[in-house]
Design an enzyme around this catalytic site. Structure first.
Site, PDB file in Angstrom:
ATOM      1  N   GLY A 198       0.750  -1.238   0.000  1.00  0.00           N
ATOM      2  CA  GLY A 198       0.000   0.000   0.000  1.00  0.00           C
ATOM      3  C   GLY A 198       0.785   1.296   0.000  1.00  0.00           C
ATOM      4  O   GLY A 198       0.207   2.373  -0.185  1.00  0.00           O
TER       5      GLY A 198
ATOM      6  N   GLU B 276       3.925  -6.807   1.654  1.00  0.00           N
ATOM      7  CA  GLU B 276       3.520  -7.135   0.280  1.00  0.00           C
ATOM      8  C   GLU B 276       3.476  -5.904  -0.619  1.00  0.00           C
ATOM      9  O   GLU B 276       2.415  -5.555  -1.138  1.00  0.00           O
ATOM     10  CB  GLU B 276       2.093  -7.688   0.287  1.00  0.00           C
ATOM     11  CG  GLU B 276       1.907  -9.016   0.903  1.00  0.00           C
ATOM     12  CD  GLU B 276       0.422  -9.377   1.015  1.00  0.00           C
ATOM     13  OE1 GLU B 276       0.165 -10.561   1.182  1.00  0.00           O
ATOM     14  OE2 GLU B 276      -0.445  -8.486   0.947  1.00  0.00           O
ATOM     15  N   PRO B 277       4.586  -5.216  -0.829  1.00  0.00           N
ATOM     16  CA  PRO B 277       4.534  -4.020  -1.661  1.00  0.00           C
ATOM     17  C   PRO B 277       4.313  -4.347  -3.136  1.00  0.00           C
ATOM     18  O   PRO B 277       4.869  -5.315  -3.654  1.00  0.00           O
ATOM     19  CB  PRO B 277       5.919  -3.404  -1.461  1.00  0.00           C
ATOM     20  CG  PRO B 277       6.798  -4.559  -1.096  1.00  0.00           C
ATOM     21  CD  PRO B 277       5.933  -5.524  -0.339  1.00  0.00           C
ATOM     22  N   GLY B 278       3.497  -3.546  -3.777  1.00  0.00           N
ATOM     23  CA  GLY B 278       3.285  -3.675  -5.214  1.00  0.00           C
ATOM     24  C   GLY B 278       3.667  -2.369  -5.886  1.00  0.00           C
ATOM     25  O   GLY B 278       4.768  -2.202  -6.424  1.00  0.00           O
ATOM     26  N   ARG B 279       2.760  -1.397  -5.789  1.00  0.00           N
ATOM     27  CA  ARG B 279       2.935  -0.094  -6.453  1.00  0.00           C
ATOM     28  C   ARG B 279       4.295   0.540  -6.155  1.00  0.00           C
ATOM     29  O   ARG B 279       5.014   0.963  -7.068  1.00  0.00           O
ATOM     30  CB  ARG B 279       1.815   0.830  -5.961  1.00  0.00           C
ATOM     31  CG  ARG B 279       1.735   2.166  -6.645  1.00  0.00           C
ATOM     32  CD  ARG B 279       0.614   2.997  -6.026  1.00  0.00           C
ATOM     33  NE  ARG B 279      -0.704   2.414  -6.173  1.00  0.00           N
ATOM     34  CZ  ARG B 279      -1.470   2.510  -7.264  1.00  0.00           C
ATOM     35  NH1 ARG B 279      -1.055   3.200  -8.297  1.00  0.00           N
ATOM     36  NH2 ARG B 279      -2.663   1.937  -7.310  1.00  0.00           N
TER      37      ARG B 279
ATOM     38  N   CYS C 290     -11.962   6.293 -27.906  1.00  0.00           N
ATOM     39  CA  CYS C 290     -13.219   7.027 -28.098  1.00  0.00           C
ATOM     40  C   CYS C 290     -13.914   7.299 -26.767  1.00  0.00           C
ATOM     41  O   CYS C 290     -15.002   6.771 -26.492  1.00  0.00           O
ATOM     42  CB  CYS C 290     -14.144   6.235 -29.002  1.00  0.00           C
ATOM     43  SG  CYS C 290     -13.454   5.988 -30.630  1.00  0.00           S
ATOM     44  N   GLU C 291     -13.282   8.088 -25.937  1.00  0.00           N
ATOM     45  CA  GLU C 291     -13.775   8.384 -24.600  1.00  0.00           C
ATOM     46  C   GLU C 291     -13.212   9.744 -24.216  1.00  0.00           C
ATOM     47  O   GLU C 291     -11.995   9.942 -24.308  1.00  0.00           O
ATOM     48  CB  GLU C 291     -13.127   7.389 -23.662  1.00  0.00           C
ATOM     49  CG  GLU C 291     -13.836   6.405 -22.783  1.00  0.00           C
ATOM     50  CD  GLU C 291     -15.284   6.162 -22.898  1.00  0.00           C
ATOM     51  OE1 GLU C 291     -16.026   6.978 -22.329  1.00  0.00           O
ATOM     52  OE2 GLU C 291     -15.687   5.174 -23.487  1.00  0.00           O
TER      53      GLU C 291
ATOM     54  N   TYR D  79       0.480  -1.133 -12.190  1.00  0.00           N
ATOM     55  CA  TYR D  79      -0.921  -1.293 -12.565  1.00  0.00           C
ATOM     56  C   TYR D  79      -1.245  -0.828 -13.992  1.00  0.00           C
ATOM     57  O   TYR D  79      -2.407  -0.911 -14.402  1.00  0.00           O
ATOM     58  CB  TYR D  79      -1.861  -0.602 -11.548  1.00  0.00           C
ATOM     59  CG  TYR D  79      -1.758  -1.242 -10.172  1.00  0.00           C
ATOM     60  CD1 TYR D  79      -2.372  -2.449  -9.895  1.00  0.00           C
ATOM     61  CD2 TYR D  79      -0.986  -0.659  -9.167  1.00  0.00           C
ATOM     62  CE1 TYR D  79      -2.249  -3.059  -8.655  1.00  0.00           C
ATOM     63  CE2 TYR D  79      -0.855  -1.263  -7.914  1.00  0.00           C
ATOM     64  CZ  TYR D  79      -1.492  -2.458  -7.669  1.00  0.00           C
ATOM     65  OH  TYR D  79      -1.357  -3.059  -6.432  1.00  0.00           O
TER      66      TYR D  79
HETATM   67  C1  PLP Z   1      -3.769  -8.039  -0.391  1.00  0.00           C
HETATM   68  C2  PLP Z   1      -2.950  -7.033  -1.095  1.00  0.00           C
HETATM   69  N1  PLP Z   1      -1.648  -6.978  -0.821  1.00  0.00           N
HETATM   70  C3  PLP Z   1      -0.835  -6.089  -1.450  1.00  0.00           C
HETATM   71  C4  PLP Z   1      -1.339  -5.201  -2.365  1.00  0.00           C
HETATM   72  C5  PLP Z   1      -0.407  -4.247  -3.015  1.00  0.00           C
HETATM   73  O1  PLP Z   1      -0.747  -2.957  -2.788  1.00  0.00           O
HETATM   74  P1  PLP Z   1       0.181  -1.797  -3.380  1.00  0.00           P
HETATM   75  O2  PLP Z   1       0.345  -2.073  -4.822  1.00  0.00           O
HETATM   76  O3  PLP Z   1      -0.560  -0.562  -3.126  1.00  0.00           O
HETATM   77  O4  PLP Z   1       1.474  -1.876  -2.644  1.00  0.00           O
HETATM   78  C6  PLP Z   1      -2.707  -5.221  -2.660  1.00  0.00           C
HETATM   79  C7  PLP Z   1      -3.271  -4.268  -3.629  1.00  0.00           C
HETATM   80  O5  PLP Z   1      -4.252  -3.633  -3.458  1.00  0.00           O
HETATM   81  C8  PLP Z   1      -3.542  -6.155  -2.006  1.00  0.00           C
HETATM   82  O6  PLP Z   1      -4.847  -6.214  -2.260  1.00  0.00           O
END
Ligand code: PLP
Length: 419
Positions: free
Chosen positions: A241, A279-282, A348-349, A377
């Site tokens: 997050g 669990e970092p993603g973004r 087309c939006e 994303y």
């Molecule tokens: C369960 C869970 N873990 C980790 C993430 C990764 O979040 P972020 O990409 O904001 O770090 C998400 C994304 O919403 C999620 O649903």
């Protein structure tokens, strides 16, 4: 480094002729080799962020694991980089299990999520020996009990709603009361009791995730106490997050600041010998990439519209939750002035806007436009709107580039039409 370059992947440069270089590769050479639009990832930036996360977490909490949230950039090549850097992978559903396994991930290091896991996905998890299944509801427990063979037990976490409100867009908020993800503490307590009595499941601990693109550490720290109140367990997965930097004004906490807050709360509320997972993603991938487009048309009127050859087919973040991006003419990164334009896509939006109000240096047809911070994303939500062929992904490092996801073809667009 100047403000504009600082939004591009670390290590990006401006050539003597003003051309943008990512991973030592010139934007014009990347456009010639792969066509436009192209999503360019600096492989070094990706790896160094993965290492930063792993090292900083280990320094604060030795019994810990960083698990990349694959959903932020779900392709084999990115997952493989994370695996090579020693990270686990969070997989949300069967598709991400398939690409994670293709990337060479150890199934024991996978964490399966989903608020609506199908029978098929539960069966895949059990069959492949996925390390942790995050139980979101009692139907997950029914399905696991019906699937796990006698004599085996699946390790699980229970996802808990911490009741924390973070300051981010509603569509990426998940830890508030009323969230569709996870269980309120009282319902979680009931399910914990059931799992503890089940011979087919082994409860390892709890999971919490507050939301995405969060630019302040407080909600993360606040999410720990509510799960601590549910008892002591061997594992706590504190989710992802952390926000990324998209525009000049964004000041996301650094990884050390974020982890200080998280491990500080963990020290206060959780058992000291528990394993911590993040669990970092973004924040892992956003800044490692940029998208290069070509200008197709410039329409001058009360507003100057600069339209490029991509848009919401390769970047839905703007239409989905109004994310602010920046942009530059990649051929003239040395420009000191410009005119304010609306950078739009080809779909087309009217909502197909990449940047509403950005200063570009005398934009004209054929210019290359670079939009930084598109690593998170964007590939995930790429789509075929208006028959868009989803765009390629290229890795750039030390002046060499390689294709890791090819552009879709017209034949791909017809491939699923069976009648
Ligand atoms: C369960 C869970 N873990 C980790 C993430 C990764 O979040 P972020 O990409 O904001 O770090 C998400 C994304 O919403 C999620 O649903």
């Amino acid at each position: 480094m100047d403000a504009l370059l600082s939004l591009f992947p670390p290590g990006s440069e401006r050539g003597d002729d003003g051309m943008l270089l990512i991973g030592g590769c010139r934007a014009d050479a990347l456009a010639d080799e792969f066509g436009t639009p192209v999503l360019v990832v600096s492989e070094r930036a990706l790896r160094s962020r993965a290492r930063e996360y792993a090292d900083e977490l280990a320094a604060r909490w030795p019994r810990s694991r960083v698990v990349f949230a694959s959903k932020a950039f779900p392709c084999t090549a990115v997952q493989r980089v994370m695996v090579e850097e020693g990270l686990g992978l969070d997989v949300a559903g069967g598709g991400e299990i398939v690409t994670a396994l293709a990337a060479g991930a150890d199934p024991a290091l996978l964490v399966l999520h989903g608020n609506a896991k199908s029978d098929e996905e539960i069966a895949m998890a059990v069959e492949h020996g996925i390390g942790l299944v995050v139980v979101d509801n009692s139907d997950d427990v029914d399905r696991l009990e019906a699937t796990v063979p006698a004599g085996r037990a699946q390790d699980v976490l229970v996802r808990v709603i911490p009741g924390v409100q973070a300051d981010t867009h509603a569509s990426v908020l998940t830890g508030h009361e009323g969230s569709k993800f996870g269980l309120a503490p009282s319902a979680a307590a009931e399910l914990i009791g059931r799992i503890e009595r089940s011979p087919r499941l082994r409860l390892q601990g709890l999971h919490v995730h507050v939301g995405s693109q969060i630019l302040d550490v407080e909600p993360f720290a606040k999410s720990v106490a509510p799960i601590a109140a549910l008892g002591e367990f061997p594992v706590y997965d504190l989710g992802g997050g952390l926000g990324a930097r998209y525009s000049y004004e964004d000041r996301p906490p650094s990884v050390p600041e974020y982890l200080d807050a998280l491990t500080g709360a963990a020290r206060e509320h959780l058992p000291g010998d528990a394993e911590l997972i993040v669990e970092p993603g973004r924040s892992m991938v956003a800044s490692a990439a940029a998208t290069i487009y070509r200008v197709v048309t410039v329409k001058r009127g009360s507003v100057t519209f600069v339209a490029v050859d991509g848009g919401m087919g390769d970047n839905l973040e703007v239409a989905l939750f109004g994310q602010r991006f920046e942009a530059a003419v990649a051929d003239r990164m040395d420009a000191t002035d410009g005119e304010t334009v609306t950078l739009v896509g080809r779909h087309c939006e009217s909502g197909d806007v990449l940047v509403d109000g950005v200063r570009l240096d005398a934009p004209r047809v054929g210019d290359l436009i670079a939009v930084p911070a598109t690593g998170a994303y964007c590939h995930t939500m790429a789509n075929n709107y208006n028959g868009n062929r989803r765009i390629p992904v290229a890795f750039a490092a030390d002046g060499a580039a390689r294709l890791v996801v090819r552009r879709e073809t017209w034949a791909d667009l017809l491939a699923r039409d069976v009648d």
